[in-house]
Design an enzyme around this catalytic site. Structure first.
Site, PDB file in Angstrom:
ATOM      1  N   GLU A 254      -5.917  53.792  57.514  1.00 13.56           N
ATOM      2  CA  GLU A 254      -4.591  53.228  57.782  1.00 13.56           C
ATOM      3  C   GLU A 254      -4.679  52.254  58.949  1.00 13.56           C
ATOM      4  O   GLU A 254      -5.535  52.413  59.825  1.00 13.56           O
ATOM      5  CB  GLU A 254      -3.608  54.348  58.158  1.00 13.56           C
ATOM      6  CG  GLU A 254      -3.264  55.256  57.015  1.00 13.56           C
ATOM      7  CD  GLU A 254      -2.398  56.439  57.435  1.00 13.56           C
ATOM      8  OE1 GLU A 254      -1.862  57.115  56.550  1.00 13.56           O
ATOM      9  OE2 GLU A 254      -2.278  56.706  58.652  1.00 13.56           O
ATOM     10  N   LYS A 256      -4.047  50.884  62.485  1.00 12.99           N
ATOM     11  CA  LYS A 256      -3.696  51.539  63.754  1.00 12.99           C
ATOM     12  C   LYS A 256      -2.739  50.623  64.495  1.00 12.99           C
ATOM     13  O   LYS A 256      -3.153  49.629  65.092  1.00 12.99           O
ATOM     14  CB  LYS A 256      -4.946  51.811  64.594  1.00 12.99           C
ATOM     15  CG  LYS A 256      -4.629  52.572  65.880  1.00 12.99           C
ATOM     16  CD  LYS A 256      -5.888  52.887  66.669  1.00 12.99           C
ATOM     17  CE  LYS A 256      -5.608  53.867  67.803  1.00 12.99           C
ATOM     18  NZ  LYS A 256      -4.613  53.402  68.758  1.00 12.99           N
ATOM     19  N   ARG A 261       4.060  56.231  69.630  1.00 16.21           N
ATOM     20  CA  ARG A 261       4.147  57.284  68.627  1.00 16.21           C
ATOM     21  C   ARG A 261       5.507  57.965  68.732  1.00 16.21           C
ATOM     22  O   ARG A 261       5.950  58.300  69.826  1.00 16.21           O
ATOM     23  CB  ARG A 261       3.041  58.298  68.894  1.00 16.21           C
ATOM     24  CG  ARG A 261       2.905  59.333  67.803  1.00 16.21           C
ATOM     25  CD  ARG A 261       1.649  60.115  68.027  1.00 16.21           C
ATOM     26  NE  ARG A 261       1.380  61.033  66.951  1.00 16.21           N
ATOM     27  CZ  ARG A 261       0.175  61.520  66.700  1.00 16.21           C
ATOM     28  NH1 ARG A 261      -0.849  61.169  67.448  1.00 16.21           N
ATOM     29  NH2 ARG A 261      -0.018  62.364  65.717  1.00 16.21           N
ATOM     30  N   ARG A 276       4.827  61.169  72.313  1.00 15.57           N
ATOM     31  CA  ARG A 276       3.557  61.875  72.178  1.00 15.57           C
ATOM     32  C   ARG A 276       3.405  62.950  73.257  1.00 15.57           C
ATOM     33  O   ARG A 276       2.719  63.943  73.067  1.00 15.57           O
ATOM     34  CB  ARG A 276       2.493  60.786  72.268  1.00 15.57           C
ATOM     35  CG  ARG A 276       1.192  61.194  72.657  1.00 15.57           C
ATOM     36  CD  ARG A 276       0.376  59.958  72.963  1.00 15.57           C
ATOM     37  NE  ARG A 276      -0.916  60.452  73.284  1.00 15.57           N
ATOM     38  CZ  ARG A 276      -2.032  60.068  72.703  1.00 15.57           C
ATOM     39  NH1 ARG A 276      -2.012  59.140  71.814  1.00 15.57           N
ATOM     40  NH2 ARG A 276      -3.163  60.606  73.045  1.00 15.57           N
ATOM     41  N   GLU A 306       4.630  55.315  64.013  1.00 14.27           N
ATOM     42  CA  GLU A 306       4.472  54.476  65.192  1.00 14.27           C
ATOM     43  C   GLU A 306       5.621  53.464  65.213  1.00 14.27           C
ATOM     44  O   GLU A 306       5.890  52.827  64.190  1.00 14.27           O
ATOM     45  CB  GLU A 306       3.111  53.766  65.109  1.00 14.27           C
ATOM     46  CG  GLU A 306       2.657  53.112  66.372  1.00 14.27           C
ATOM     47  CD  GLU A 306       1.869  54.031  67.321  1.00 14.27           C
ATOM     48  OE1 GLU A 306       1.767  55.248  67.075  1.00 14.27           O
ATOM     49  OE2 GLU A 306       1.359  53.502  68.318  1.00 14.27           O
ATOM     50  N   PHE A 346       3.420  57.755  59.117  1.00 15.78           N
ATOM     51  CA  PHE A 346       2.122  58.187  58.594  1.00 15.78           C
ATOM     52  C   PHE A 346       1.999  59.680  58.318  1.00 15.78           C
ATOM     53  O   PHE A 346       0.991  60.131  57.808  1.00 15.78           O
ATOM     54  CB  PHE A 346       0.962  57.696  59.467  1.00 15.78           C
ATOM     55  CG  PHE A 346       1.075  58.016  60.931  1.00 15.78           C
ATOM     56  CD1 PHE A 346       0.836  59.282  61.400  1.00 15.78           C
ATOM     57  CD2 PHE A 346       1.420  57.013  61.839  1.00 15.78           C
ATOM     58  CE1 PHE A 346       0.923  59.568  62.754  1.00 15.78           C
ATOM     59  CE2 PHE A 346       1.505  57.291  63.196  1.00 15.78           C
ATOM     60  CZ  PHE A 346       1.263  58.574  63.651  1.00 15.78           C
ATOM     61  N   ARG A 421      -7.579  67.384  68.913  1.00 11.98           N
ATOM     62  CA  ARG A 421      -8.302  66.141  68.687  1.00 11.98           C
ATOM     63  C   ARG A 421      -9.524  66.497  67.855  1.00 11.98           C
ATOM     64  O   ARG A 421     -10.261  67.404  68.199  1.00 11.98           O
ATOM     65  CB  ARG A 421      -8.738  65.560  70.036  1.00 11.98           C
ATOM     66  CG  ARG A 421      -9.231  64.140  69.978  1.00 11.98           C
ATOM     67  CD  ARG A 421      -9.732  63.690  71.344  1.00 11.98           C
ATOM     68  NE  ARG A 421      -8.679  63.478  72.324  1.00 11.98           N
ATOM     69  CZ  ARG A 421      -7.835  62.444  72.312  1.00 11.98           C
ATOM     70  NH1 ARG A 421      -7.920  61.541  71.379  1.00 11.98           N
ATOM     71  NH2 ARG A 421      -6.914  62.327  73.240  1.00 11.98           N
ATOM     72  N   LYS A 427     -10.352  57.080  65.091  1.00 11.62           N
ATOM     73  CA  LYS A 427      -9.863  55.726  65.351  1.00 11.62           C
ATOM     74  C   LYS A 427     -11.035  54.762  65.487  1.00 11.62           C
ATOM     75  O   LYS A 427     -12.060  55.095  66.071  1.00 11.62           O
ATOM     76  CB  LYS A 427      -8.941  55.688  66.563  1.00 11.62           C
ATOM     77  CG  LYS A 427      -9.507  56.309  67.787  1.00 11.62           C
ATOM     78  CD  LYS A 427      -8.445  56.494  68.862  1.00 11.62           C
ATOM     79  CE  LYS A 427      -9.023  57.283  70.006  1.00 11.62           C
ATOM     80  NZ  LYS A 427      -8.116  57.662  71.040  1.00 11.62           N
TER      81      LYS A 427
HETATM   82  P1  AMP Z   1      -5.117  56.535  71.020  1.00  8.72           P
HETATM   83  O1  AMP Z   1      -3.758  56.427  71.609  1.00  8.72           O
HETATM   84  O2  AMP Z   1      -6.005  55.387  71.350  1.00  8.72           O
HETATM   85  O3  AMP Z   1      -5.742  57.894  71.264  1.00  8.72           O
HETATM   86  O4  AMP Z   1      -4.960  56.432  69.422  1.00  8.72           O
HETATM   87  C1  AMP Z   1      -4.235  57.354  68.650  1.00  8.72           C
HETATM   88  C2  AMP Z   1      -2.827  56.859  68.500  1.00  8.72           C
HETATM   89  O5  AMP Z   1      -2.754  55.813  67.546  1.00  8.72           O
HETATM   90  C3  AMP Z   1      -1.846  57.860  67.942  1.00  8.72           C
HETATM   91  O6  AMP Z   1      -1.400  58.748  68.922  1.00  8.72           O
HETATM   92  C4  AMP Z   1      -0.739  56.975  67.416  1.00  8.72           C
HETATM   93  O7  AMP Z   1       0.202  56.725  68.455  1.00  8.72           O
HETATM   94  C5  AMP Z   1      -1.423  55.666  67.115  1.00  8.72           C
HETATM   95  N1  AMP Z   1      -1.409  55.283  65.704  1.00  8.72           N
HETATM   96  C6  AMP Z   1      -1.162  54.046  65.246  1.00  8.72           C
HETATM   97  N2  AMP Z   1      -1.255  53.988  63.909  1.00  8.72           N
HETATM   98  C7  AMP Z   1      -1.578  55.230  63.482  1.00  8.72           C
HETATM   99  C8  AMP Z   1      -1.817  55.800  62.201  1.00  8.72           C
HETATM  100  N3  AMP Z   1      -1.762  55.090  61.068  1.00  8.72           N
HETATM  101  N4  AMP Z   1      -2.129  57.132  62.151  1.00  8.72           N
HETATM  102  C9  AMP Z   1      -2.214  57.864  63.289  1.00  8.72           C
HETATM  103  N5  AMP Z   1      -1.988  57.373  64.523  1.00  8.72           N
HETATM  104  C10 AMP Z   1      -1.683  56.071  64.625  1.00  8.72           C
END
Ligand code: AMP
Length: 593
Positions: A254, A256, A261, A276, A306, A346, A421, A427
């Site tokens: 998907e 990102k 969030r 979050r 998101e 999502f 996690r 990611k």
């Molecule tokens: P990070 O904040 O770098 O740890 O990345 C994870 C975050 O990506 C999640 O907490 C979401 O806020 C965001 N996110 C964006 N698009 C998606 C998606 N398609 N699925 C899950 N998380 C997503």
């Protein structure tokens, strides 16, 4: 009176917690406190220890102004307000001022009724609930009633709690550890308790259910619409190939999205939104509330997605910083017009009486698609089902061209693992030339005074990564580059309230900072590479004996990650992985050792 615990018991433990610089000691003091109070007081004690009355998502704040505390102290003691203010200015902390004022006064009075935990809690609750016109007076009156019966130490902590300046450094995981320690719990108990915490986001509820009603009652705690679930989190890896190696059951990739969030809880005509970090952010997004009411076709549902700020004319995404303009208290209507959002959904965790978290992702998505009607501003995350690396690479390129950060690839058979996690979600972000593939989210734990142009403010900040196994923060670099004049001005303001008299018990550092902070503020940092360093404690001894990992040429990206709690920061494990990947790449490019 012997059925209620005296507030003094809490205060004695608070004093010990404040004095310790060791995390293990902090946990055992807390465990001792848990065994020293009555089962029906546990919930209240858990909240008070964290300086609050309820879990954060309820959004109930004490809302007492410093001025009100000064007035209460003056009225209580008979001193003029100016005198109280003077003591405050001299000591620099209103809690300490309360200690002094009450100490003086107590020498002249004889009669007072000992404070109990229950009474303090219920009075603070009245203070929190007083709102509207004249509420500061009502708050003051309640505060005075506590001061009248408080000893100097008790007054100090009551004032710190009402002002939100209690800094015991007790994180949620410290409480989970302390509960295990206090009840001599097995691994099984710990797992059950942690699951309940992940599904309810309410430690007071979990702790009091456990102590008062036992483990079977904790097992029954589950999802409830209106109460946020701790979000599932993604691991990171550097390449599509590596991501695919974890995807044994196929792969859903998907986009990102680079936004905020949002967990949406719809209950009939009412909608609540949670961040979050499980804060209630409903007031910031009236437009999302409206979208949820219009497009979610279920009476009760919990969905996740998101929120991204979009340019209404071009349809392009604004960067994350722009969206943070929505996180203001006033002028929401105006901000809503300037930064309209689109929602990219999502996941779905609950619908009309059914918990969905244990279903495989592919089934949850089908339910999501059936439950929500798509529209211009409510979309399902753009996706591709494929295990072909080439296809995924070009999908990632497309994502970046479309203004996203990269991809999140997901195992189609994975359940929704609340609060965890793991590699069921991974990611993938763009690989910048000459820089680390990814930015790091680091926690500010200390600061050094600046010189020259930066005299009078912090020149550099000492930042750390997080280790969930020890629930501690390990320093990884000093960062000073990338600060704008605006940043130099705002950092001291933002950090002031987290200042500590000594290094925090959950911080592991070999460096002596000029100023220490409670780990709270998360900054995004870009660096050129990760190197070995004898002075930083992150992953100390893991790669090489006598050395930790540190960042070379770190630079603040301008993003303060308000949406992340310190426990969401980059972990030691991730740092080690980044280091290993960098090494692998160097070898592949022929530039390595
Ligand atoms: P990070 O904040 O770098 O740890 O990345 C994870 C975050 O990506 C999640 O907490 C979401 O806020 C965001 N996110 C964006 N698009 C998606 C998606 N398609 N699925 C899950 N998380 C997503």
């Amino acid at each position: 009176m012997d059925t209620e615990t005296q507030f003094k018991v809490l205060v004695e433990h608070f004093k010990q917690m404040e004095d310790t610089t060791k995390r293990t000691e902090l946990t055992s003091i807390l465990a001792h406190l848990i065994t020293s109070v009555k089962p029906d007081e546990i919930g209240e004690v858990v909240y008070l220890t964290q300086g609050k009355l309820y879990p954060d998502y309820m959004g109930i704040e004490l809302g007492v102004a410093e001025k009100t505390v000064i007035k209460a102290l003056a009225k209580y003691s008979g001193l003029p307000e100016e005198k109280v203010d003077e003591i405050y200015k001299k000591l620099g902390d209103l809690g300490d001022a309360a200690f002094e004022v009450v100490k003086e006064k107590k020498q002249m009075t004889f009669f007072s009724q000992p404070l109990t935990v229950k009474r303090v809690y219920s009075t603070l609750d009245k203070i929190a609930r007083a709102s509207g016109k004249g509420s500061q007076d009502i708050k003051m009156m309640h505060l005075m009633s506590l001061l009248n019966d408080a000893d100097p130490d008790e007054a100090r902590y009551v004032v710190k709690i009402v002002l939100g300046t209690l800094r015991l450094g007790v994180a949620d995981y410290t409480i989970l550890d302390a509960l295990s320690l206090a009840l001599a719990g097995s691994k099984e108990m710990r797992d059950i308790v942690e699951r309940a915490y992940n599904l309810t986001g309410d430690l007071g509820l979990v702790a009091s259910t456990l102590v008062a009603n036992g483990l079977d009652a904790v097992k029954k705690l589950g999802i409830s619409v209106g109460r946020p679930i701790r979000p599932m989190l993604a691991e990171r890896v550097p390449t599509v190939e590596e991501a695919l190696s974890y995807m044994q059951n196929g792969c859903i990739a998907e986009y990102k999205y680079d936004g905020e969030r949002v967990q949406i809880h719809k209950d009939g005509g009412s909608v609540k939104l949670f961040s979050r970090r499980l804060e209630n952010i409903t007031m910031h997004y009236p437009d999302i509330v409206q979208l949820a009411l219009t497009y979610i076709n279920a009476d009760k549902a919990i969905v996740e997605g998101e929120a991204v700020a979009v340019d209404e004319n071009t349809g392009e995404f604004y960067p994350f910083q722009e969206l943070m303009h929505r996180r203001r208290k006033y002028g929401i209507e105006e901000a809503m017009k300037m930064y309209p959002v689109s929602l990219f959904l999502f996941d779905i965790m609950y619908v009309d009486g059914k918990e969905l978290i244990d279903l495989p992702l592919k089934d949850r998505r089908e339910i999501l698609w059936k439950t929500v009607k798509e529209d211009e501003r409510v979309r399902f995350a753009h996706h591709l089902e494929s295990t072909n690396p080439k296809e995924l690479e070009s999908f990632m390129e497309q994502a970046i061209t479309d203004g996203c950060e990269g991809l999140v690839v997901k195992d189609p058979l994975s359940p929704y693992r609340a609060g965890a996690r793991g590699y069921s979600w991974i990611k993938l972000k763009r690989d910048y030339q000459g820089e680390l593939a990814d930015t790091l989210d680091l926690v500010v734990v200390g600061a050094f005074y600046g010189r020259g142009r930066r005299a009078g403010t912090y020149g550099t900040l000492l930042v750390a990564v997080y280790d969930p196994d020890t629930d501690s923060f390990y320093t990884v670099t000093k960062v000073g580059a990338g600060f704008t004049d605006e940043d130099l001005k705002r950092f001291p303001q933002i950090l002031e309230k987290y200042r500590m008299p000594h290094k925090h018990a959950r911080v592991v550092s070999k460096m002596e900072a000029d100023v220490w902070f409670e780990p709270k503020v998360v900054l995004e940092v870009q660096a050129q590479e990760i190197t070995l360093s004898p002075v930083h404690t992150a992953a100390f001894g893991t790669i090489k004996e006598g050395a930790g990992l540190a960042l070379r040429f770190p630079r603040f990206t301008g993003k303060i990650r308000d949406d992340k709690s310190p426990e969401d920061a980059t972990t030691v494990k991730e740092l080690v992985e980044m280091y290993m990947n960098q090494k692998k790449k160097a070898v592949a490019n022929g530039t390595g050792p």
